[in-house]
Enzyme design. Structure first.
Site, PDB file in Angstrom:
ATOM      1  N   GLU A  39       0.837  -1.206   0.000  1.00  0.00           N
ATOM      2  CA  GLU A  39       0.000   0.000   0.000  1.00  0.00           C
ATOM      3  C   GLU A  39       0.869   1.252   0.000  1.00  0.00           C
ATOM      4  O   GLU A  39       0.595   2.219  -0.718  1.00  0.00           O
ATOM      5  CB  GLU A  39      -0.914  -0.024   1.224  1.00  0.00           C
ATOM      6  CG  GLU A  39      -1.875   1.163   1.309  1.00  0.00           C
ATOM      7  CD  GLU A  39      -1.286   2.321   2.085  1.00  0.00           C
ATOM      8  OE1 GLU A  39      -1.616   3.483   1.769  1.00  0.00           O
ATOM      9  OE2 GLU A  39      -0.502   2.061   3.004  1.00  0.00           O
ATOM     10  N   ASP A  43       0.728   3.831  -3.210  1.00  0.00           N
ATOM     11  CA  ASP A  43       0.375   5.235  -3.002  1.00  0.00           C
ATOM     12  C   ASP A  43       1.315   6.144  -3.787  1.00  0.00           C
ATOM     13  O   ASP A  43       0.882   7.105  -4.436  1.00  0.00           O
ATOM     14  CB  ASP A  43       0.440   5.544  -1.503  1.00  0.00           C
ATOM     15  CG  ASP A  43       0.227   7.012  -1.202  1.00  0.00           C
ATOM     16  OD1 ASP A  43      -0.729   7.594  -1.748  1.00  0.00           O
ATOM     17  OD2 ASP A  43       1.002   7.580  -0.431  1.00  0.00           O
ATOM     18  N   GLU A 115      -4.604   0.630  -3.378  1.00  0.00           N
ATOM     19  CA  GLU A 115      -3.230   1.117  -3.514  1.00  0.00           C
ATOM     20  C   GLU A 115      -2.237  -0.036  -3.413  1.00  0.00           C
ATOM     21  O   GLU A 115      -1.216  -0.053  -4.129  1.00  0.00           O
ATOM     22  CB  GLU A 115      -2.955   2.176  -2.451  1.00  0.00           C
ATOM     23  CG  GLU A 115      -3.704   3.468  -2.734  1.00  0.00           C
ATOM     24  CD  GLU A 115      -3.587   4.489  -1.619  1.00  0.00           C
ATOM     25  OE1 GLU A 115      -3.873   5.661  -1.889  1.00  0.00           O
ATOM     26  OE2 GLU A 115      -3.236   4.112  -0.491  1.00  0.00           O
TER      27      GLU A 115
END
Length: 225
Positions: A39, A43, A115
């Site tokens: 994640e 991002d 993400e």
């Protein structure tokens, strides 16, 4: 977890290393390994993708306005909406408690999973593969982006209420979740006339408040309140 092949078909992607897909869909409530590190990576990939797309689409736009428009596109509300459109909640691997409580449907969980999926695709196929998938996922959002009004949502909501001689909104921190290096803030935006509340999550309290204000304004303008 449902068969992820339908998800991959929608993304038009096939993993060379399926373990990366499994990791991307594994919530920390299940244990380790989970999708927290992916994640974090996804991002950054997402931010780069949106920044490049806006840079190319708006060659005369200033840095400040590019930054504000990017913030509109990568806010938690948008990421969660896209995750729900992909029905990610059907594919998540979560612990028994999270499954029983329905916590796997939370905005923060779904947004983080999307993400993480982007991060997994980047690790599996590189930046070109990740960008190709993001073109599929983000196409409509990029086309709908409105560069005409780049005032922040809290300002726009305040001005909307002032124009109608209504009381200003109240913002309240409902919950802070996650680890210190990757927190999630859940914020309530409440108005008194008419009485209504929007609860939204974000990576910082400021971003969560902006997202909550954006949702509230959208509901007011649409007449849903």
């Amino acid at each position: 977890m449902s068969d992820p092949q339908a998800l991959l078909a929608r993304l038009n992607y096939r993993f060379d290393d399926p373990s990366l897909l499994t990791m991307a869909l594994t919530h920390r409530s299940w244990g380790r390994p989970n999708n927290e590190r992916l994640e974090y990576l996804g991002d950054s990939v997402l931010g780069l993708f949106v920044a490049e797309q806006l840079y190319r689409r708006y060659p005369d736009m200033s840095e400040g306005n590019l930054t504000r428009l990017r913030a509109q596109l990568v806010r938690r509300e948008t990421i969660t909406e896209l995750a729900r459109a992909l029905e990610l909640e059907c594919h998540l691997i979560v612990g028994r408690g999270e499954l029983k409580s329905g916590g796997y449907r939370r905005d923060s969980v779904l947004g983080n999973a999307l993400e993480a999926l982007i991060g997994a695709i980047y690790m599996d196929g590189g930046i070109d593969a990740a960008f190709a998938v993001l073109q599929v996922v983000f196409a409509d959002k990029l086309d709908e982006a409105d560069p005409g009004d780049l005032r922040d949502p809290k300002t726009r909501l305040q001005e909307y209420l002032q124009e109608k001689a209504l009381p200003l909104p109240h913002y309240l921190l409902v919950e802070q979740d996650g680890k210190a290096h990757n927190p999630t803030f859940t914020v309530s935006c409440r108005i008194e006339q008419p009485q209504f509340e929007c609860v939204v999550s974000g990576r910082t309290r400021k971003l969560a408040e902006q997202a909550a204000a954006a949702r509230m304004l959208s509901r007011l303008v649409a007449g849903d309140v």
